[in-house]
Design an enzyme around this catalytic site. Structure first.
Site, PDB file in Angstrom:
ATOM      1  N   LYS A  71       2.973  10.802  -9.667  1.00  0.00           N
ATOM      2  CA  LYS A  71       4.434  10.651  -9.761  1.00  0.00           C
ATOM      3  C   LYS A  71       4.862   9.700 -10.878  1.00  0.00           C
ATOM      4  O   LYS A  71       5.840   9.952 -11.565  1.00  0.00           O
ATOM      5  CB  LYS A  71       5.010  10.223  -8.413  1.00  0.00           C
ATOM      6  CG  LYS A  71       4.962  11.369  -7.389  1.00  0.00           C
ATOM      7  CD  LYS A  71       5.788  11.090  -6.157  1.00  0.00           C
ATOM      8  CE  LYS A  71       5.803  12.325  -5.264  1.00  0.00           C
ATOM      9  NZ  LYS A  71       6.613  12.146  -4.068  1.00  0.00           N
ATOM     10  N   ASP A 107      13.613  14.679  -4.281  1.00  0.00           N
ATOM     11  CA  ASP A 107      13.478  14.108  -2.933  1.00  0.00           C
ATOM     12  C   ASP A 107      14.823  13.555  -2.444  1.00  0.00           C
ATOM     13  O   ASP A 107      15.090  13.513  -1.244  1.00  0.00           O
ATOM     14  CB  ASP A 107      12.434  12.979  -2.921  1.00  0.00           C
ATOM     15  CG  ASP A 107      11.009  13.518  -2.853  1.00  0.00           C
ATOM     16  OD1 ASP A 107      10.827  14.692  -2.454  1.00  0.00           O
ATOM     17  OD2 ASP A 107      10.080  12.770  -3.202  1.00  0.00           O
ATOM     18  N   GLY A 132       9.614   0.579   5.055  1.00  0.00           N
ATOM     19  CA  GLY A 132       8.800   1.011   3.915  1.00  0.00           C
ATOM     20  C   GLY A 132       9.516   0.796   2.603  1.00  0.00           C
ATOM     21  O   GLY A 132      10.763   0.796   2.541  1.00  0.00           O
TER      22      GLY A 132
HETATM   23  P1  NAP Z   1       3.504   4.999  -0.881  1.00  0.00           P
HETATM   24  O1  NAP Z   1       4.246   4.854  -2.145  1.00  0.00           O
HETATM   25  O2  NAP Z   1       2.030   4.834  -0.842  1.00  0.00           O
HETATM   26  O3  NAP Z   1       4.160   3.936   0.165  1.00  0.00           O
HETATM   27  C1  NAP Z   1       3.590   3.756   1.441  1.00  0.00           C
HETATM   28  C2  NAP Z   1       4.481   2.843   2.279  1.00  0.00           C
HETATM   29  O4  NAP Z   1       3.922   2.765   3.607  1.00  0.00           O
HETATM   30  C3  NAP Z   1       4.567   1.401   1.756  1.00  0.00           C
HETATM   31  O5  NAP Z   1       5.839   0.887   2.069  1.00  0.00           O
HETATM   32  C4  NAP Z   1       3.469   0.703   2.588  1.00  0.00           C
HETATM   33  O6  NAP Z   1       3.666  -0.680   2.734  1.00  0.00           O
HETATM   34  C5  NAP Z   1       3.676   1.386   3.927  1.00  0.00           C
HETATM   35  N1  NAP Z   1       2.486   1.323   4.786  1.00  0.00           N
HETATM   36  C6  NAP Z   1       1.312   1.984   4.628  1.00  0.00           C
HETATM   37  N2  NAP Z   1       0.477   1.689   5.648  1.00  0.00           N
HETATM   38  C7  NAP Z   1       1.126   0.798   6.447  1.00  0.00           C
HETATM   39  C8  NAP Z   1       0.790   0.142   7.655  1.00  0.00           C
HETATM   40  N3  NAP Z   1      -0.407   0.306   8.251  1.00  0.00           N
HETATM   41  N4  NAP Z   1       1.707  -0.680   8.219  1.00  0.00           N
HETATM   42  C9  NAP Z   1       2.925  -0.849   7.639  1.00  0.00           C
HETATM   43  N5  NAP Z   1       3.310  -0.230   6.494  1.00  0.00           N
HETATM   44  C10 NAP Z   1       2.412   0.579   5.899  1.00  0.00           C
HETATM   45  O7  NAP Z   1       3.782   6.417  -0.199  1.00  0.00           O
HETATM   46  P2  NAP Z   1       5.083   7.359  -0.366  1.00  0.00           P
HETATM   47  O8  NAP Z   1       4.883   8.280  -1.493  1.00  0.00           O
HETATM   48  O9  NAP Z   1       6.270   6.483  -0.334  1.00  0.00           O
HETATM   49  O10 NAP Z   1       5.004   8.250   0.969  1.00  0.00           O
HETATM   50  C11 NAP Z   1       5.203   7.680   2.251  1.00  0.00           C
HETATM   51  C12 NAP Z   1       5.197   8.789   3.313  1.00  0.00           C
HETATM   52  O11 NAP Z   1       6.293   9.668   3.081  1.00  0.00           O
HETATM   53  C13 NAP Z   1       3.938   9.661   3.293  1.00  0.00           C
HETATM   54  O12 NAP Z   1       3.536   9.886   4.630  1.00  0.00           O
HETATM   55  C14 NAP Z   1       4.403  10.954   2.669  1.00  0.00           C
HETATM   56  O13 NAP Z   1       3.688  12.082   3.139  1.00  0.00           O
HETATM   57  C15 NAP Z   1       5.843  11.009   3.150  1.00  0.00           C
HETATM   58  N6  NAP Z   1       6.715  11.832   2.279  1.00  0.00           N
HETATM   59  C16 NAP Z   1       7.391  12.872   2.842  1.00  0.00           C
HETATM   60  C17 NAP Z   1       8.219  13.659   2.057  1.00  0.00           C
HETATM   61  C18 NAP Z   1       8.953  14.807   2.672  1.00  0.00           C
HETATM   62  O14 NAP Z   1       9.346  15.724   1.920  1.00  0.00           O
HETATM   63  N7  NAP Z   1       9.207  14.817   3.975  1.00  0.00           N
HETATM   64  C19 NAP Z   1       8.364  13.374   0.689  1.00  0.00           C
HETATM   65  C20 NAP Z   1       7.667  12.272   0.141  1.00  0.00           C
HETATM   66  C21 NAP Z   1       6.838  11.511   0.955  1.00  0.00           C
HETATM   67  P3  NAP Z   1       3.096  -1.712   1.624  1.00  0.00           P
HETATM   68  O15 NAP Z   1       4.110  -1.731   0.519  1.00  0.00           O
HETATM   69  O16 NAP Z   1       2.999  -2.997   2.361  1.00  0.00           O
HETATM   70  O17 NAP Z   1       1.762  -1.188   1.183  1.00  0.00           O
END
Ligand code: NAP
Length: 284
Positions: A71, A107, A132
């Protein structure tokens, strides 16, 4: 359905990419509209992404969706950006057009569509807590400002990232935005939305960043995780009597502007499409 040598092409680049539901989703609309087109999964390693983006337009591709880990690279490679991409600093869709590479963040539309499907067209007067502060959270917070949320609280495991995210969107419209620590009164929120990967199939579930006391009986809970569809977060919210919104709607709606840009038809998100996509989520 067969395609010809003139087929319009698009796809999704990621590493890994095998879990992606986007080929199924775009394939549904291609079949529905009887298009001479194909949408393919492209397993692309991080180090190969720039070369892939350089080559695909020459091979006739109209564009790409990008997922982890591309991304940020997609944002950097785009020669121009739509408003949502500029605001979020993140790109999930590339459109190849006359030598240009247009970076979009669809998104944001996905999040707005997810709320619209639940009958929510404005969050004016509402306080929203966002769990998050990762890449997807940027799109969520921007969408919440577009929905005119009055107050957004951002809560993240890494507090500094919550603060960065709040700073990015501070001063937009009339929305007040602030990072919070876990001692803040989440219970005052009308809407709770999870943008962390907590609860996702295969992800680390503990410790969960929320408590049952965060949920309000008359509130709304939304989760952008859609594997599983019914996350523990949604389950807890429902158990408290809150209205729950799952993450599949975001996935379906974010695909609409991408499909339209590549294939020239604006597809519809329908109950039949949702049912078709749910079949692929059975067993999560
Ligand atoms: P990312 O950039 O890796 O961010 C992950 C987030 O989750 C960060 O805020 C991280 O906190 C937090 N996190 C991870 N493990 C944790 C834990 N054990 N306890 C507390 N917080 C935790 O990922 P992303 O791209 O934003 O995606 C996040 C989720 O959204 C994924 O599951 C993805 O599949 C989903 N998503 C869905 C769609 C849809 O179309 N529905 C679109 C995009 C993404 P830290 O900052 O502290 O690491």
């Amino acid at each position: 359905m067969s395609i010809t040598g003139h087929a319009k092409l698009a796809g999704i680049a990621g590493w890994p990419v095998g879990h992606s539901l986007s080929p199924r989703l775009h394939g549904y609309w291609i079949a529905e509209h009887k298009l001479d087109a194909a949408y393919v999964p492209l397993p692309v390693r991080r180090e190969d992404f720039a070369a892939t983006v350089a080559l695909l337009p020459k091979l006739g591709f109209r564009g790409l969706n990008v997922t982890i880990p591309h991304k940020e690279a997609a944002f950097a490679l785009a020669t121009e950006h739509d408003e949502a991409a500029k605001a979020t600093g993140a790109v999930n869709t590339l459109v190849f057009e006359d030598g240009r590479i247009i970076g979009k963040n669809t998104d944001v539309i996905g999040v707005i569509g997810m709320f619209h499907d639940a009958g929510i067209t404005t969050l004016a007067g509402k306080t929203v807590t966002v769990y998050g502060a990762g890449g997807a959270a940027r799109a969520v917070v921007f969408a919440l400002t577009q929905l005119h949320a009055s107050q957004i609280w951002i809560s993240n495991r890494t507090q500094s990232k919550a603060e960065e995210l709040a700073d990015r969107f501070k001063g937009r419209g009339n929305t007040q935005i602030a990072a919070i620590s876990d001692v803040d009164p989440l219970r005052a929120s009308d809407v709770l939305i999870n943008t962390t990967s907590v609860g996702m199939v295969g992800a680390d579930h503990t410790p969960e960043p929320w408590r049952s006391s965060d949920f309000r009986k008359d509130g709304i809970v939304a989760d952008i995780v859609y594997r599983p569809l019914e996350t523990q977060f949604l389950h807890m919210g429902r158990a408290m009597g809150a209205k729950a919104i799952d993450g599949l709607g975001m996935l379906l709606h974010q695909a609409v502007p991408a499909f339209a840009a590549w294939f020239g038809i604006e597809p519809k998100v329908t109950p039949a499409l949702r049912t078709y996509m749910l079949e692929a989520l059975k067993g999560d």
